[in-house]
Design a protein around this motif. Sequence first.
Motif, PDB file in Angstrom:
ATOM      1  N   LYS A  12       0.847  -1.202   0.000  1.00 10.24           N
ATOM      2  CA  LYS A  12       0.000   0.000   0.000  1.00 10.24           C
ATOM      3  C   LYS A  12       0.879   1.247   0.000  1.00 10.24           C
ATOM      4  O   LYS A  12       1.803   1.375   0.804  1.00 10.24           O
ATOM      5  N   ASN A  13       0.586   2.167  -0.918  1.00 10.01           N
ATOM      6  CA  ASN A  13       1.335   3.417  -1.038  1.00 10.01           C
ATOM      7  C   ASN A  13       0.626   4.495  -0.211  1.00 10.01           C
ATOM      8  O   ASN A  13      -0.320   5.135  -0.674  1.00 10.01           O
ATOM      9  N   GLU A  14       1.078   4.696   1.053  1.00  9.61           N
ATOM     10  CA  GLU A  14       0.419   5.631   1.960  1.00  9.61           C
ATOM     11  C   GLU A  14       0.473   7.066   1.437  1.00  9.61           C
ATOM     12  O   GLU A  14      -0.487   7.827   1.572  1.00  9.61           O
ATOM     13  N   LYS A  15       1.598   7.432   0.837  1.00  7.24           N
ATOM     14  CA  LYS A  15       1.736   8.796   0.306  1.00  7.24           C
ATOM     15  C   LYS A  15       0.744   9.041  -0.817  1.00  7.24           C
ATOM     16  O   LYS A  15       0.101  10.096  -0.890  1.00  7.24           O
ATOM     17  N   LEU A  16       0.596   8.064  -1.718  1.00  2.00           N
ATOM     18  CA  LEU A  16      -0.360   8.180  -2.808  1.00  2.00           C
ATOM     19  C   LEU A  16      -1.776   8.274  -2.265  1.00  2.00           C
ATOM     20  O   LEU A  16      -2.580   9.089  -2.742  1.00  2.00           O
ATOM     21  N   LEU A  17      -2.078   7.477  -1.252  1.00  2.00           N
ATOM     22  CA  LEU A  17      -3.420   7.484  -0.671  1.00  2.00           C
ATOM     23  C   LEU A  17      -3.739   8.851  -0.061  1.00  2.00           C
ATOM     24  O   LEU A  17      -4.844   9.382  -0.233  1.00  2.00           O
ATOM     25  N   VAL A  18      -2.775   9.426   0.621  1.00  2.00           N
ATOM     26  CA  VAL A  18      -2.964  10.761   1.206  1.00  2.00           C
ATOM     27  C   VAL A  18      -3.198  11.795   0.118  1.00  2.00           C
ATOM     28  O   VAL A  18      -4.112  12.625   0.199  1.00  2.00           O
ATOM     29  N   ASP A  19      -2.385  11.744  -0.930  1.00  2.85           N
ATOM     30  CA  ASP A  19      -2.537  12.697  -2.040  1.00  2.85           C
ATOM     31  C   ASP A  19      -3.909  12.577  -2.701  1.00  2.85           C
ATOM     32  O   ASP A  19      -4.558  13.588  -3.028  1.00  2.85           O
ATOM     33  N   LEU A  20      -4.359  11.346  -2.896  1.00  3.38           N
ATOM     34  CA  LEU A  20      -5.671  11.123  -3.514  1.00  3.38           C
ATOM     35  C   LEU A  20      -6.786  11.658  -2.623  1.00  3.38           C
ATOM     36  O   LEU A  20      -7.734  12.291  -3.113  1.00  3.38           O
ATOM     37  N   CYS A  21      -6.681  11.418  -1.328  1.00  2.00           N
ATOM     38  CA  CYS A  21      -7.704  11.896  -0.394  1.00  2.00           C
ATOM     39  C   CYS A  21      -7.750  13.424  -0.352  1.00  2.00           C
ATOM     40  O   CYS A  21      -8.827  14.029  -0.321  1.00  2.00           O
ATOM     41  N   GLU A  22      -6.570  14.051  -0.376  1.00  3.69           N
ATOM     42  CA  GLU A  22      -6.515  15.509  -0.363  1.00  3.69           C
ATOM     43  C   GLU A  22      -7.169  16.094  -1.616  1.00  3.69           C
ATOM     44  O   GLU A  22      -7.937  17.058  -1.543  1.00  3.69           O
ATOM     45  N   GLU A  52       9.076  16.688  14.320  1.00  4.33           N
ATOM     46  CA  GLU A  52       9.402  18.106  14.210  1.00  4.33           C
ATOM     47  C   GLU A  52      10.444  18.334  13.117  1.00  4.33           C
ATOM     48  O   GLU A  52      11.632  18.468  13.374  1.00  4.33           O
ATOM     49  N   ASN A  53       9.987  18.366  11.888  1.00  3.94           N
ATOM     50  CA  ASN A  53      10.849  18.743  10.768  1.00  3.94           C
ATOM     51  C   ASN A  53       9.987  19.456   9.733  1.00  3.94           C
ATOM     52  O   ASN A  53       8.754  19.354   9.742  1.00  3.94           O
ATOM     53  N   GLU A  54      10.614  20.195   8.858  1.00  7.26           N
ATOM     54  CA  GLU A  54       9.891  21.056   7.913  1.00  7.26           C
ATOM     55  C   GLU A  54       8.971  20.274   6.995  1.00  7.26           C
ATOM     56  O   GLU A  54       7.824  20.686   6.744  1.00  7.26           O
ATOM     57  N   LYS A  55       9.417  19.138   6.496  1.00  7.69           N
ATOM     58  CA  LYS A  55       8.608  18.332   5.580  1.00  7.69           C
ATOM     59  C   LYS A  55       7.335  17.837   6.262  1.00  7.69           C
ATOM     60  O   LYS A  55       6.229  17.956   5.718  1.00  7.69           O
ATOM     61  N   THR A  56       7.498  17.283   7.452  1.00 11.56           N
ATOM     62  CA  THR A  56       6.332  16.782   8.196  1.00 11.56           C
ATOM     63  C   THR A  56       5.381  17.911   8.520  1.00 11.56           C
ATOM     64  O   THR A  56       4.155  17.760   8.443  1.00 11.56           O
ATOM     65  N   GLN A  57       5.936  19.069   8.911  1.00  9.82           N
ATOM     66  CA  GLN A  57       5.105  20.215   9.258  1.00  9.82           C
ATOM     67  C   GLN A  57       4.234  20.642   8.086  1.00  9.82           C
ATOM     68  O   GLN A  57       3.048  20.947   8.237  1.00  9.82           O
ATOM     69  N   LYS A  58       4.795  20.645   6.891  1.00  8.61           N
ATOM     70  CA  LYS A  58       4.021  21.009   5.704  1.00  8.61           C
ATOM     71  C   LYS A  58       2.913  19.986   5.429  1.00  8.61           C
ATOM     72  O   LYS A  58       1.804  20.354   5.038  1.00  8.61           O
ATOM     73  N   GLU A  59       3.229  18.717   5.634  1.00  9.68           N
ATOM     74  CA  GLU A  59       2.223  17.665   5.438  1.00  9.68           C
ATOM     75  C   GLU A  59       1.084  17.810   6.447  1.00  9.68           C
ATOM     76  O   GLU A  59      -0.088  17.634   6.097  1.00  9.68           O
ATOM     77  N   VAL A  60       1.427  18.115   7.689  1.00 10.96           N
ATOM     78  CA  VAL A  60       0.413  18.304   8.734  1.00 10.96           C
ATOM     79  C   VAL A  60      -0.477  19.501   8.394  1.00 10.96           C
ATOM     80  O   VAL A  60      -1.713  19.436   8.496  1.00 10.96           O
ATOM     81  N   GLU A  61       0.140  20.602   7.977  1.00 10.40           N
ATOM     82  CA  GLU A  61      -0.628  21.800   7.632  1.00 10.40           C
ATOM     83  C   GLU A  61      -1.574  21.537   6.460  1.00 10.40           C
ATOM     84  O   GLU A  61      -2.722  22.008   6.460  1.00 10.40           O
ATOM     85  N   MET A  62      -1.096  20.801   5.453  1.00 16.60           N
ATOM     86  CA  MET A  62      -1.942  20.487   4.309  1.00 16.60           C
ATOM     87  C   MET A  62      -3.114  19.595   4.716  1.00 16.60           C
ATOM     88  O   MET A  62      -4.250  19.795   4.270  1.00 16.60           O
TER      89      MET A  62
END
Length: 306
Positions: A12-22, A52-62
């Motif tokens: 299962k591609n979790e990143k793809l699933l998140v992108d599709l849901c968004e 606590e890193n920039e990439k994760t923070q952007k994902e959380v905000e999105m």
Amino acid sequence: MIIEEEQKNEGKNEKLLVDLCECYVFMQGLNSRRLHSTCMQCLLKVALNKEENEKTQKEVEMALFELSHINRYCFIKQELYVSEIKEIVKRLCNDNSLAGVIVNKLHFVREAARELEELTRCIDWKRKEGINGMKESKEELILIRWMYTLDIFLSLCKVCNEEYNGLINCVVQAFRAAKDKHGETCNQCIKPLRRAAENRAVKVDALLDEGAIDLISGEMKQSTLNDVFIMHCFLIYMNVSKRLKEKNKDEMEEMKRKATKRVIYEKMEKEGYEDEIISFHETFDNFYASHDAELASKLADYFVNV
């Protein structure tokens, strides 16, 4: 594609699933209860990531941004999201730096003032409200929405910043521009001024220096004010009076408080607000009974002290 990815037992591609849901949520496509549940759980999982890193923070905000787009009429079982949302709210409430970022780094107050100044300048204020069936212009509706937003912001944000002075001035100027012909806009402009009088992050000096006190003084002499508008005006005076009575340990701030108190009290005494209370006495008697039972005694005490 969301269903296919969700059903995979392996790979299962979790990143793809998140992108599709968004994408699906952003396009307001939540007509399926099943997809609704899948997207909610997927986005909540991302939003709860505490790394606590920039990439994760952007994902959380999105993820939080997309969750805010979910239609409130889409229903889902509480056990599938309540605990997660409670955890997110708890994290946001405990993040004391968030308000500081909004005020000091994003300069929300300064940008809001700039927007109000531009809107006030471009609105055709000579057009009479409601004439020939005309409603508020697009720009005026945007200005009203800004006042609603500032009402909420000033009731919650406690971060001090000198930029509040410019914001108060822009609200006052918008009120003066809308005066007489655009009653609904005036009614909305008075609300953030009331919140500013309550908010200790906004200095009383700002209300005096930027014309808010003079504005209220002049408006209180009008004979056509409605009860709600009068309430906001008096609450501004009450909160300003209460704050001016509080002594400051800092010597310089205490000197400023005394000087401001003297100027405002002399101004109010000169305006003769005891007479104003008498002239509006019958209106306020009815108003107190239905809106604020404590207002009458507070006002009486305030004007006797002045």
